[in-house]
Design a protein around this motif. Structure first.
Motif, PDB file in Angstrom:
ATOM      1  N   SER A   1      -6.704  -4.145   0.396  1.00  0.00           N
ATOM      2  CA  SER A   1      -6.392  -2.732   0.194  1.00  0.00           C
ATOM      3  C   SER A   1      -5.393  -2.549  -0.947  1.00  0.00           C
ATOM      4  O   SER A   1      -5.563  -1.693  -1.810  1.00  0.00           O
ATOM      5  N   ALA A   2      -4.347  -3.369  -0.969  1.00  0.00           N
ATOM      6  CA  ALA A   2      -3.346  -3.280  -2.031  1.00  0.00           C
ATOM      7  C   ALA A   2      -3.980  -3.609  -3.378  1.00  0.00           C
ATOM      8  O   ALA A   2      -3.732  -2.917  -4.375  1.00  0.00           O
TER       9      ALA A   2
ATOM     10  N   ASP B   1       0.822  -1.214   0.000  1.00  0.00           N
ATOM     11  CA  ASP B   1       0.000   0.000   0.000  1.00  0.00           C
ATOM     12  C   ASP B   1       0.856   1.264   0.000  1.00  0.00           C
ATOM     13  O   ASP B   1       0.530   2.253  -0.651  1.00  0.00           O
TER      14      ASP B   1
ATOM     15  N   GLU C   1       0.363   3.771  -3.155  1.00  0.00           N
ATOM     16  CA  GLU C   1      -0.219   5.097  -2.915  1.00  0.00           C
ATOM     17  C   GLU C   1       0.623   6.194  -3.568  1.00  0.00           C
ATOM     18  O   GLU C   1       0.099   7.173  -4.080  1.00  0.00           O
TER      19      GLU C   1
ATOM     20  N   TYR D   1      -5.815  -0.914  -5.577  1.00  0.00           N
ATOM     21  CA  TYR D   1      -5.065   0.071  -6.363  1.00  0.00           C
ATOM     22  C   TYR D   1      -4.975  -0.315  -7.842  1.00  0.00           C
ATOM     23  O   TYR D   1      -4.606   0.509  -8.669  1.00  0.00           O
TER      24      TYR D   1
END
Length: 147
Positions: free
Chosen positions: A48-49, A22, A26, A52
């Motif tokens: 979460s990763a 992450d 980001e 992206y």
């Protein structure tokens, strides 16, 4: 690089990295695509990763202008479109000078996208071509010095 650029990562994104995926994702601008590598388990298990990425797959085929490109983390000796002039972008061998490197360096349309070869930054297709040419020339020079 802009937020609208397409960024293709050909695997092993955070292999031996100090920070989680992450943190890197980001900061990386662009629309991201992941071609899964053998060291991407932590990314694939991190929701979460994964968020992206526009797409995540083991192999991707794209068109870049008039160029057709087959991307796979692992070097493939004959890829889809090989006999029609398509390119192959891979990453698995990083900057090793192993048997796979020796085979793949003979293929002008096979391009190693290992981050070590590309100064750990995203590069354009043209920069990737130049960096691979430099790598082939450096290897040829080293071979001459051994003779």
């Amino acid at each position: 690089m802009t937020d609208r650029d397409k960024v293709y990562i050909v695997g092993d994104l955070i292999y031996r990295s100090e920070k989680p995926a992450d943190w890197y994702l980001e900061k990386l601008r662009g629309i991201k695509y992941l071609v899964i590598g053998n060291h991407d388990k932590a990314i694939l298990e991190n929701e979460s990763a994964c968020s992206y990425f526009e797409a995540i797959d083991k192999m991707m085929h794209i068109t870049d202008g008039k160029r057709q490109i087959c991307m796979c983390h692992f070097p493939v000796v004959e890829w889809n479109g090989y006999f029609r002039g398509h390119y192959h972008i891979f990453g698995h061998i990083h900057n090793a000078r192993n048997r796979a490197f020796q085979v793949m360096k003979e293929e002008a349309r096979a391009l190693n996208a290992g981050c070590m070869i590309n100064q750990y930054i995203p590069v354009t297709f043209e920069e990737l071509m130049r960096n691979n040419q430099w790598l082939r020339e450096e290897e040829a020079y080293a071979e001459d010095m051994r003779l």
